[in-house]
Motif scaffolding. Structure first.
Motif, PDB file in Angstrom:
ATOM      1  N   ALA A  81      96.696 104.025  31.558  1.00 29.99           N
ATOM      2  CA  ALA A  81      96.517 103.090  30.448  1.00 29.99           C
ATOM      3  C   ALA A  81      95.486 102.049  30.869  1.00 29.99           C
ATOM      4  CB  ALA A  81      97.838 102.411  30.117  1.00 29.99           C
ATOM      5  N   PRO A  82      94.781 101.462  29.900  1.00 24.42           N
ATOM      6  CA  PRO A  82      93.725 100.498  30.232  1.00 24.42           C
ATOM      7  C   PRO A  82      94.233  99.402  31.166  1.00 24.42           C
ATOM      8  CG  PRO A  82      93.743 100.922  27.887  1.00 24.42           C
ATOM      9  CD  PRO A  82      94.918 101.649  28.455  1.00 24.42           C
ATOM     10  N   GLY A  83      95.456  98.956  30.919  1.00 22.45           N
ATOM     11  CA  GLY A  83      95.979  97.847  31.700  1.00 22.45           C
ATOM     12  C   GLY A  83      96.234  98.194  33.153  1.00 22.45           C
TER      13      GLY A  83
ATOM     14  N   ILE B  31      90.766  97.058  35.644  1.00 20.80           N
ATOM     15  CA  ILE B  31      89.490  96.679  35.051  1.00 20.80           C
ATOM     16  C   ILE B  31      89.679  95.466  34.159  1.00 20.80           C
ATOM     17  CG2 ILE B  31      88.375  98.937  35.030  1.00 20.80           C
ATOM     18  CD1 ILE B  31      89.620  98.369  31.836  1.00 20.80           C
TER      19      ILE B  31
ATOM     20  N   TYR C 189      91.765  86.150  21.329  1.00 19.31           N
ATOM     21  CA  TYR C 189      92.932  86.184  20.446  1.00 19.31           C
ATOM     22  C   TYR C 189      92.900  84.922  19.602  1.00 19.31           C
ATOM     23  CZ  TYR C 189      94.095  89.307  24.281  1.00 19.31           C
ATOM     24  OH  TYR C 189      94.053  90.270  25.235  1.00 19.31           O
TER      25      TYR C 189
ATOM     26  N   MET D 120      95.755  82.202  19.743  1.00 15.43           N
ATOM     27  CA  MET D 120      96.184  81.576  20.991  1.00 15.43           C
ATOM     28  C   MET D 120      95.147  80.547  21.416  1.00 15.43           C
ATOM     29  SD  MET D 120      97.327  84.850  23.268  1.00 15.43           S
ATOM     30  CE  MET D 120      98.246  86.222  22.590  1.00 15.43           C
TER      31      MET D 120
ATOM     32  N   ASN E  91      94.870  82.383  25.948  1.00 14.01           N
ATOM     33  CA  ASN E  91      93.935  83.495  25.965  1.00 14.01           C
ATOM     34  C   ASN E  91      93.657  83.923  27.395  1.00 14.01           C
ATOM     35  OD1 ASN E  91      92.315  84.838  23.723  1.00 14.01           O
ATOM     36  ND2 ASN E  91      92.610  82.775  22.914  1.00 14.01           N
TER      37      ASN E  91
ATOM     38  N   PHE F 214      96.954  85.429  29.133  1.00 12.09           N
ATOM     39  CA  PHE F 214      97.737  86.470  28.453  1.00 12.09           C
ATOM     40  C   PHE F 214      98.044  87.656  29.367  1.00 12.09           C
ATOM     41  CE2 PHE F 214      97.955  90.196  25.544  1.00 12.09           C
ATOM     42  CZ  PHE F 214      99.116  89.841  24.891  1.00 12.09           C
ATOM     43  N   GLY F 215      97.028  88.133  30.036  1.00 15.10           N
ATOM     44  CA  GLY F 215      97.216  89.293  30.897  1.00 15.10           C
ATOM     45  C   GLY F 215      98.228  89.028  32.002  1.00 15.10           C
TER      46      GLY F 215
ATOM     47  N   LEU G 256     101.713  88.866  30.647  1.00 13.29           N
ATOM     48  CA  LEU G 256     102.249  90.205  30.393  1.00 13.29           C
ATOM     49  C   LEU G 256     102.835  90.798  31.666  1.00 13.29           C
ATOM     50  CD1 LEU G 256      99.664  91.993  28.095  1.00 13.29           C
ATOM     51  CD2 LEU G 256     101.993  91.348  27.524  1.00 13.29           C
TER      52      LEU G 256
ATOM     53  N   ARG H 140      88.673  85.196  30.766  1.00 10.98           N
ATOM     54  CA  ARG H 140      89.822  86.060  30.543  1.00 10.98           C
ATOM     55  C   ARG H 140      89.716  87.315  31.398  1.00 10.98           C
ATOM     56  NH1 ARG H 140      90.938  87.954  24.555  1.00 10.98           N
ATOM     57  NH2 ARG H 140      89.092  89.185  25.042  1.00 10.98           N
TER      58      ARG H 140
ATOM     59  N   LYS I   7      91.914  88.034  35.999  1.00  9.05           N
ATOM     60  CA  LYS I   7      92.726  89.176  36.430  1.00  9.05           C
ATOM     61  C   LYS I   7      92.281  89.707  37.779  1.00  9.05           C
ATOM     62  CE  LYS I   7      93.394  92.236  33.211  1.00  9.05           C
ATOM     63  NZ  LYS I   7      92.840  93.212  32.286  1.00  9.05           N
TER      64      LYS I   7
END
Ligand code: ATP
Ligand code: ATP
Ligand code: MG
Ligand code: MG
Lengths: 302, 294, 370, 396, 370
Positions: C71-73, C77, C87, C90, C95, C98-99, C102, C146, C150
């Motif tokens: 999955a992309p998540g 990346i 978003y 938010m 924003n 968010f990642g 999650l 954003r 990550k």
């Protein structure tokens, strides 16, 4: 600074000024016509509502005595008597029952229709076209003729005289209209935000909850409002499925005492009608910004 | 989403699919089956083949009359309503003060539409001494016999529907607001007046929502029941005896559910055909902006 | 390890083949730009790397692990979208985080990360704003933030600057490359794949540039090499501004026939030439034409059809033997009014011309240097 | 045991019935769930329930529905089986016959009702008109009213159902027969006879005795008792169910409404009174405990607990003992007693429930409407009605 | 006669004054470009000329007749919009002929005109297509065609190229100016007012350029003059790419103090200088910096912070005394990798520097040449 000073000649100036004036006048006339039409139409639109509220304060004999809406001798008897009802329960109970139907129905509708619309609008899968066609088809058949088979179905499920038949089908995305509407909305919303969330590590389900739902909020408010109003007004469903008076919703309670072979008290019925409309109107006024924007935002782009 | 598994979408559709299989499909098919039976609700249905349809299409004068009235009703109400909704939407599309008030005022009837109080009131508004006639007399017209005259009665129901133009209007308004203003400007530079602009620019560009509203209003109009049921009871002289009322009476007054189902399915077929025609013809008159990606 | 590898990567859109089995390797920490005309499948390729588009053939490896089915998540990346895709509901702070939220990271960690990122990108002042309250440049930085927060193994950018105006675009260009260098200096993984159709961006930002055309890779090289030694006519025409003049000609031994004119090839050119056929295309960058007098031999005569004054230089649009040619000359050498319609004589600078095979488009004047 | 009872009605009926059910339930140790609604949609509800086999144990059934639900008598429990529980002797033979389908007693008449004439005495007095006793006097009254009061004054009202019943009344008076010949399953009248009745209606309209249908409709399909014309005495008479007397009297506000015996001409073969059970109580054939239901039924109709609680919520009871108890107890307004007396004492052929079969009614009303709008002649109308009604009757 | 005159033209948007009484005269057949940063009221001005925006003060004359009150369709103007505003539901043919059809011109005339215009613009092949089936450049030409077909007295363009990509923009630029010249040559009226915020377009297309700022005109002049002799710092900074370096300095007799550095002014500069105060801004175009060795006196020392390779030239971003300065140098002189972070010494070319009064922004180094 490089300036271009052209000596202005006075005659020209006054001509321009005159033109400006004429323009302003035309502008005012145009605006007057537009507002005139709007106010006239607005009044016609609202008159019934005004009449309804006014008449609910009239005495029975006055209701049919003239078209005006201002009561000669205002009375709240309609409200008092209407609230008491002819049953062991007050109208409050019927409101409560209505909410017991409306709340799960709205929640169920919102959740299921959102999920289904999301599925239709954002995924490709075998059989999608056929399923979508079936959705539209269910909109087209007059429901008088499915009433009995449906009743038999709920009888076999043992759901008679409960609220279940009134909201469970909706909780399974049974209201094709809403699904259709939400699909249209979703089609108009760009997908990038959702893709960004996917990259941020969200599952499709999290995307739905954290991204799509907030973006759909205006549309969902419209859906909830519609569902709210329709459920408040729906009379035949409860009539058929609910037998016990203590489970009556307001729509049914409103008609409880209307026996056409007998005199009935209009002001009481009107008074209760006003009360019935009130929640919907309140919700509408509070949410109207979102409501209309919601419809606008989604538009119905082809 | 395109990167995901092929069947993931079906998962999201599962509520609908379950609902369809459990709650919708059976009654739907049952009614189709019943349309080939003689079923008086008390005894078990007996299969009669296409007898109901045969009778319906050949011998039933009421059906013919009701159908023609229904078609007339649909083909007058829908265009009128769309035109009116569009007209008001166009006015509201100007920058106006009190815009929220107007939008609300025009929308309220759509909320109230289902209330019985409104139907009752309607009877009163259009009575011989009602406010409508008073208004007509006020501006020097003869009063109209709204409910007593077969040529007028249907019109009162049409008006009740027109009065609830709000939902269609809001959709038009949304579409109008999404039209690129520069197109109007280009047209005015091309020398188009107000009317030409509306006809050549506005109309073609909102054809998708005209189409959407057309379908939705048509479906609704074909299923019009409350108006004739409460206000005119189908009269006078059956001039407001629309098909849904006929279906209803066949089912619950005459206990002829098989026949009622047959009428319903004929009506279904008609709506379906008209919808399909609309969809088919839309290719020629609906302009879709169309997005590039699939 | 955040090497990115594409092996025989294919994409088939239900019948339409958008990507024709491409192979590309992006080294750890490398800034790779994908460039090419609209519709050449840059976005499609990037979206397959991100996991937003299903791969229909071949492999994608990130840091040596096959991610085709992830999955992309889960691919490690991060991506910055063309219109930022913030978003809208938010605030900037949310924003950004968010990642991480999650992933249920601890609160302090999230706050720290948000703080760090907003420091780097100077967006600390906007943390409590909604995206719609940001200007284009600010929104753009939030979008980068954003992605940054990550700490992804690979950054993906899809035309992140194309919505900005020219000035802002120029300054954001600098910001992003500086950021990349800074991250690298800080020892952070920062492999980048950057999609653009703007060749200025490609030239100024990329460590290497991958030029694509219709779902195929035309050349992968660093900017200088791409500019000076384009592998084929397509790349030659795509890179450089104004674009390289590509002049149909016939190779005839040591000389080149252009319409009625003949141009003798010099020894330098002949030394690198590996002729295939006679139909060739002469490629000369506008900056590599010198305007010469009638006395100079081995030059092309033409007529100026149009002149553009660009401040410090002038673009001359010249018709030579029925073909349009552009030459760029310093502004102070030319008098704008006069030259329009005049005859002019152009000589390609020695050592800077290319010859391409007409049929295949390949550069046939590179070989000896390889 | 646990039972259910369903009915439709207005507030007073709802209240009274609930009290009665409580009283009777307590008496026999049953609990009875009350299921009641207004009139609107009740038929659908009962229909759906019967189709689904989920109907209440005790049901209030409109008399004309009996043939719909139970043409062979097997739609409801046969109450004859519970005659040891229910005291059937409290009903007249006519009443029992009216509730019997195909030899099975499907419903017990709750009250007997019929159409009576009622006139606004105050209004007529003002115009110096005596209350009419014959048709001729009615026509004369119309003439006087027009001159004395104005063109808007009518001594009678006749729309839709009322018009049908007026025509039926006149024709019955002329022929001595009810519309439906139940044995032969066809219309008892000849086309000529019916045409005469229709002409009579035509004359009522033409001479200004009643409003035209068109002008009545233009008022918005209001009920007569909602109409300002009735309230202020411009319409000063009607032909209505005796049980609804109060409903028509109430809006008059100080004017006196008088029930009047059936108008007729001297050569009438019969008074032609239209008398029928207003509604019946039936027991579901699927009831788990029909005996308990029968006990409650008897209690409601024949025992003091039920009688006193129910009062006149469903009109003057048909059960003799109930009627007696209430009249003796002074619980009934004298006008209602008087109106009922007119019905009970009147003469006329037995009325078939098929008179009120929805399709029969529909054919009659629709065709009459065409006549009223001048689209067909009385003879055509009569033939059309007879054909139409015969077609319906054939099914039974 | 298609002269266009604006006299004391004002626009008041209900309280907000967007245009402050501007005066501008565009001669018959002239190509006038309105340029300026976003929000400076270029569009507002153009739209008032077109009749799309009500004039709240002053006059607009087209060919000597006052048009304040005329409907757009009656002013003898045609306009090309930023997003083309092609009627999306009409085929190209109808788009072109819509205006003529509204005027109920005979069929043959319409067909002839459509044919002519589509010939001129080479759009004959797309006549039966819908706008959405056109590429950007094609759509742009149709938009021009729609204007052309009306044979207007004045053409108005509002940023017609801003939606195109760089390549297409360049070629359309040429096309439009050529077209203008051709029409002029054919004796057709073709006064043009062209709005853009892109200074390249302004420079290359306009006979004269009108630079605006906040609803006021800053300078009206031909491109060469504007580039070489900007009337003020605003115009200087706006015109030229990369933009002119504007360096805060203090005038101290014959020398200029920049931070800690001192720059001696040469005689040429002193001859044109008309000093007002000591706070001045030194303006040097990036192309007018020479990189010099330590031996050269009168130069500025700085450190390269960022380098952009642009093919034939390199942009050097340099920090000088805390201020950012850009220098453009030929690519072949520099080795990209090496220079970053290096010390560098820059000397402004003689005769090309400007001095601006800091307070008013006026160019104080022009006067003698005027
Ligand atoms: N969902 C899809 N279905 C079918 N074809 C598609 C789809 N998405 C893209 N394509 C096609 O694939 C090709 C590559 O598209 P892609 O968007 O990757 O190009 P691009 O290089 O990103 O172009 P641009 O510079 O315009 O963004 C195009 O021909 C496009 O039409
Ligand atoms: N309808 C309006 N109401 C109020 N203010 C307006 C309106 N239209 C424009 N303005 C304001 O007028 C000023 C000039 O706007 P205009 O659109 O003419 O600028 P512009 O130079 O064309 O900018 P751009 O390059 O962004 O197109 C701006 O400050 C703008 O906000
Ligand atoms: Mg792309
Ligand atoms: Mg603008």
């Amino acid at each position: 600074m490089a300036d271009h000073v052209i000596t202005t000649n006075l005659a020209d100036d006054s001509e321009a000024a005159r033109i400006l004036q004429a323009q302003r006048r035309r502008h005012i006339i145009g605006a007057t016509i537009r507002y005139g039409i709007l106010f006239a139409v607005g009044l016609i639109m609202l008159y019934p509502l005004i009449w309804l509220v006014g008449a609910s304060f009239k005495t029975n004999s006055e209701i049919f005595a003239g078209p005006g809406f201002i009561p000669d001798s205002p009375t709240i008897a309609g409200y008092v008597q209407g609230w008491q009802t002819s049953t062991p329960y007050t109208f409050g109970r019927f409101f409560w029952n209505t909410f017991l139907i409306v709340i799960p129905k709205i929640i169920g509708t919102a959740i299921s229709c959102t999920a289904v619309a999301y599925g239709f609008a954002r995924f490709d899968f075998p059989g999608k076209k056929i399923l979508f066609a079936s959705l539209i088809a269910t909109l087209l058949l007059p429901n008088v003729v499915t009433r009995i088979p449906q009743y038999l179905l709920f009888r076999d499920l043992g759901w008679l005289d409960s609220f279940l038949p009134l909201w469970v089908p909706s909780a399974f995305a049974g209201d094709a209209f809403f699904v259709f509407m939400l699909v249209q909305f979703l089609r108009a919303i760009p997908r990038d935000m959702e893709e960004a969330a996917r990259v941020d590590g969200a599952s499709t389900w999290q995307v739905l909850v954290f991204i799509v739902v907030p973006l759909l909020t205006p549309a969902l408010i419209s859906v909830c409002l519609f569902q709210f109003m329709w459920t408040m007004n729906d009379f035949l469903g409860p009539l058929i499925y609910i037998s016990s008076v203590d489970k009556f919703p307001v729509s049914l309670a409103l008609k409880l005492s209307i026996d056409t072979t007998e005199a009935f008290e209009w002001n009481r019925i009107l008074a209760m009608s006003v009360l019935t409309i009130l929640p919907a109107l309140t919700v509408f006024f509070v949410a109207q910004k979102y409501f209309i924007e919601g419809i606008s935002a989604g538009g119905v782009k082809g | 989403m395109s990167g995901d598994h092929r069947f993931l979408g079906l998962l999201y559709l599962s509520p609908y699919i379950i609902g369809l299989l459990v709650f919708t499909a059976l009654p739907f098919l049952a009614s189709f089956y019943l349309s080939f039976t003689d079923y008086n609700l008390m005894s078990t249905p007996t299969f009669v083949g296409i007898a109901n349809y045969a009778k319906l299409l050949t011998a039933d004068r009421t059906f013919k009359k009701s159908l023609s009235i229904t078609l007339f009703y649909v083909f007058t109400t829908v265009p009128l309503k769309l035109a009116f909704a569009l007209f008001i939407a166009v006015i509201l599309n100007y920058k106006l003060k009190f815009i929220n008030f107007f939008r609300t005022a025009f929308y309220v009837p759509s909320i109230l539409g289902g209330s019985i109080a409104i139907a009752v009131m309607w009877r009163y508004l259009f009575a011989d001494v009602g406010i409508v006639n008073m208004a007509l007399q006020g501006i020097g017209f003869e009063p109209v016999n709204w409910f007593g005259d077969p040529t007028n009665a249907l019109f009162t129901i049409t008006l009740l529907r027109l009065w609830q133009f709000g939902s269609a209007m809001v959709i038009f308004l949304a579409a109008l607001q999404s039209i690129d203003k520069s197109l109007y400007e280009a047209a005015s530079i091309d020398g188009a007046g107000k009317f030409a602009t509306f006809w050549h620019i506005t109309m073609p560009l909102i054809t998708p929502v005209i189409f959407f509203n057309l379908i939705m209003q048509m479906v609704q109009a074909f299923q019009e029941f409350n108006g004739p049921y409460i206000i005119t009871q189908g009269g006078p002289l059956k001039s407001t005896y629309l098909l849904p009322l006929y279906i209803y009476e066949a089912a619950f007054k005459r206990f002829d559910m098989g026949y009622a189902s047959a009428i319903a399915w004929v009506l279904f077929a008609i709506i379906m055909v008209l919808t399909l025609i609309a969809f088919w013809s839309s290719r020629h008159w609906v302009y879709y902006a169309g997005d590039k990606r699939s | 390890m955040a090497r990115l590898q594409l092996r025989n990567l294919e994409k088939d859109y239900g019948g339409f083949k958008a990507v024709h089995g491409i192979n590309l390797e992006v080294a750890d920490g490398e800034f790779m730009v994908l460039v090419g005309p609209s519709g050449c499948a840059k976005s499609t390729t990037l979206r397959m790397i991100a996991g937003l588009e299903r791969v229909t053939g071949g492999e994608i490896r990130i840091g040596d692990s096959l991610v085709n089915d992830k999955a992309p998540g889960e691919r490690g990346i991060a991506m910055v979208f063309q219109n930022y895709a913030l978003y809208p509901h938010m605030k900037v702070r949310k924003n950004l985080s968010f990642g991480l939220r999650l992933k249920r990271r601890p609160k302090e960690e999230i706050e720290q990360a948000t703080h760090d990122v907003s420091n780097i990108l100077e967006i600390g002042d906007y943390l409590e704003r909604l995206p719609k309250q940001l200007s284009g440049g600010q929104a753009q930085r939030v979008a980068v933030g954003r992605a940054l927060i990550k700490k992804p193994q690979v950054f993906l950018f899809d035309e992140p600057l194309s919505n900005l105006d020219a000035k802002l675009r120029a300054s954001m260009r600098v910001r992003i490359t500086d950021l990349h260098k800074q991250l690298k200096a800080d020892g952070l993984q920062s492999t980048v794949v950057y999609v653009t159709h703007d060749q200025t961006e490609a030239m100024t930002m990329g460590d290497r540039i991958c030029v694509m055309k219709e779902g195929r890779i035309m050349q992968v090289a660093d900017p200088v090499k791409l500019y000076n030694r384009p592998a084929n006519a397509f790349v030659a025409g795509f890179i450089g501004s104004p674009e390289m003049n590509l002049i149909d000609s016939k190779l005839d031994g040591r000389s080149l026939k252009i319409g009625g004119k003949v141009l003798e090839l010099d020894d330098e050119m002949l030394s690198r030439l590996q002729p295939r056929g006679t139909d060739v295309t002469l490629g000369v960058r506008p900056q590599h034409f010198a305007v010469v007098g009638v006395d100079v031999a081995n030059a092309l005569d033409g007529r100026v059809s149009h002149v553009e004054f660009m401040g410090h230089e002038v673009y001359l649009y010249i018709r030579v033997e029925g073909q349009q040619v552009i030459a760029v000359v310093p502004a102070n050498h030319y008098d704008r009014g006069k030259i329009n319609g005049d005859a002019i004589r152009l000589a390609p600078q020695a050592g800077s011309a290319h010859l391409f095979d007409r049929a295949s488009g390949e550069n046939i004047s590179l070989s000896n240097q390889a | 045991s646990n039972l259910r009872m369903s009915w439709w009605g207005g507030d007073s009926r709802h209240k009274a019935t609930q009290v009665a059910l409580k009283a009777c339930g307590d008496k026999y140790g049953h609990t009875i769930a009350a299921e009641f609604t207004g009139w609107d949609g009740h038929l659908e509800k009962v229909t759906t329930q019967i189709a689904g086999g989920t109907e209440a144990d005790i049901m209030q059934i409109n008399w004309p529905w009996l043939p719909l639900f139970s043409i062979n008598g097997d739609g409801f429990a046969d109450l004859n089986q519970y005659k040891d529980i229910i005291d059937l002797s409290q009903w007249t033979k006519d009443d029992l016959a009216a509730g019997t389908m195909n030899g099975k007693l499907n419903g017990l008449s709750v009250s007997t009702t019929g159409r009576v004439f009622m006139f606004n005495k105050t209004a007529l007095d003002k115009a110096g008109v005596a209350i009419p006793k014959t048709w001729d006097e009615l026509f004369a009254a119309a003439k006087t009213l027009k001159t004395k009061v104005g063109p808007e004054a009518y001594p009678m009202n006749a729309v839709k159902e009322t018009a049908v019943l007026l025509i039926s009344l006149y024709t019955t008076q002329n022929t001595g027969k009810d519309l439906v010949d139940q044995k032969a399953k066809k219309v008892a009248w000849s086309a000529e006879e019916l045409a005469k009745g229709i002409d009579f209606y035509g004359k009522l309209v033409k001479e200004g005795v009643v409003q035209t249908q068109k002008s009545v409709a233009s008022e918005g399909n209001l009920n007569l008792f909602e109409s300002p014309k009735w309230a202020d005495g411009r319409i000063s008479g009607s032909y209505e169910w005796d049980s609804t007397f109060s409903k028509y009297a109430d809006p008059l506000k100080g004017q006196k409404l008088e029930p009047v015996s059936i108008l007729k001409n001297t050569d009438a073969k019969t008074e032609g009174v239209y008398r029928k059970p207003s509604m019946v109580f039936s027991i579901s054939k699927r009831s788990k405990d029909p005996k308990a239901a029968a006990q409650i039924l008897n209690c409601l109709l024949n025992e003091p607990e039920g009688i006193n609680a129910m009062g006149t919520a469903r009109g003057l009871p048909a059960s003799k003992i109930a009627a007696k108890t209430l009249i003796d107890g002074g619980k009934i307004e004298p006008e209602i007693v008087a109106a009922n007396a007119i019905i009970m004492n009147g003469t006329g052929p037995t009325v078939s429930p098929l008179n009120e079969h929805p399709e029969v009614r529909a054919v009659f009303i629709d065709t009459l409407e065409e006549y009223a709008y001048g689209q067909i002649k009385s003879q055509e109308a009569a033939e059309a009605i007879i054909d139409g009604v015969n077609a319906v009757l054939k099914k039974f």
